[in-house]
Scaffold this motif. Structure first.
Motif, PDB file in Angstrom:
ATOM      1  N   SER A  50      14.288   5.430  20.940  1.00  0.00           N
ATOM      2  CA  SER A  50      14.072   4.351  22.070  1.00  0.00           C
ATOM      3  C   SER A  50      14.754   3.036  21.474  1.00  0.00           C
ATOM      4  CB  SER A  50      12.356   3.975  21.884  1.00  0.00           C
ATOM      5  OG  SER A  50      11.934   4.080  20.501  1.00  0.00           O
ATOM      6  N   TRP A  51      15.122   3.065  20.391  1.00  0.00           N
ATOM      7  CA  TRP A  51      15.765   1.730  19.755  1.00  0.00           C
ATOM      8  C   TRP A  51      17.352   1.999  20.141  1.00  0.00           C
ATOM      9  CZ3 TRP A  51      15.029  -1.818  15.449  1.00  0.00           C
ATOM     10  CH2 TRP A  51      13.781  -2.044  15.183  1.00  0.00           C
ATOM     11  N   THR A  52      17.803   3.338  20.431  1.00  0.00           N
ATOM     12  CA  THR A  52      19.211   3.444  20.678  1.00  0.00           C
ATOM     13  C   THR A  52      19.512   3.786  22.096  1.00  0.00           C
ATOM     14  OG1 THR A  52      19.135   5.992  20.364  1.00  0.00           O
ATOM     15  CG2 THR A  52      19.440   4.495  18.312  1.00  0.00           C
ATOM     16  N   GLY A  53      18.609   3.813  22.919  1.00  0.00           N
ATOM     17  CA  GLY A  53      18.854   4.200  24.314  1.00  0.00           C
ATOM     18  C   GLY A  53      18.875   3.214  25.498  1.00  0.00           C
ATOM     19  N   GLY A  54      19.050   1.818  24.834  1.00  0.00           N
ATOM     20  CA  GLY A  54      18.845   0.609  25.653  1.00  0.00           C
ATOM     21  C   GLY A  54      20.139   0.097  25.972  1.00  0.00           C
ATOM     22  N   LEU A  55      20.367  -1.223  26.523  1.00  0.00           N
ATOM     23  CA  LEU A  55      21.673  -2.055  26.883  1.00  0.00           C
ATOM     24  C   LEU A  55      22.115  -2.847  25.638  1.00  0.00           C
ATOM     25  CD1 LEU A  55      20.626  -3.074  30.238  1.00  0.00           C
ATOM     26  CD2 LEU A  55      22.139  -1.239  29.608  1.00  0.00           C
TER      27      LEU A  55
END
Length: 129
Positions: A36-41
């Motif tokens: 969840s921390w690495t899959g964003g913009l």
């Protein structure tokens, strides 16, 4: 951070029995962020440093990249007797740590030693004045 930490060690003078009463306790480690921390913009943090600089934690991929180029601080984390794996990912890195030992060590540690010698020489000159 504690929930994400996979490796942790006391490093520096305390780790090697060189500390005196004025020595601080330096801690280094590696962390693995949840998806969840690495899959964003927004790019996730690659390193986290405490306000006083005594604790430094690197993201696992950064830790591996630094170890591959024989970074002295990273290799200290991986080989210091106090290092401990806090989960399976940390144990995997420790089990693979011998892979990071290469000819790069000579250049990396040689440059590090020369920088330390230069700093000591400058300190001695300043003390004379």
């Amino acid at each position: 951070l504690r929930a994400c930490t996979v490796l942790e060690a006391t490093v520096g003078s305390r780790a090697w029995g060189l500390a005196d009463e004025g020595s601080d306790t330096d801690v280094r480690g590696a962390f693995l962020l949840p998806f969840s921390w690495t899959g964003g913009l927004v790019a996730p943090p690659l390193d986290l440093v405490s306000a006083d600089g005594s604790q430094t934690f690197w993201e696992v991929e950064k830790t591996i990249q630094q170890a591959l180029r024989a970074d002295p601080n990273t290799l200290e984390l991986l080989f210091v007797p106090s290092v401990r794996a806090l989960d399976d990912a940390g144990q995997w890195v420790l089990d693979a740590r011998e892979a990071f030992v290469s000819r790069e060590l000579f250049g990396s540690f040689g440059r590090y030693a020369l920088r330390q010698l230069d700093a000591l020489t400058k300190s001695a000159r300043l003390a004379e004045h």
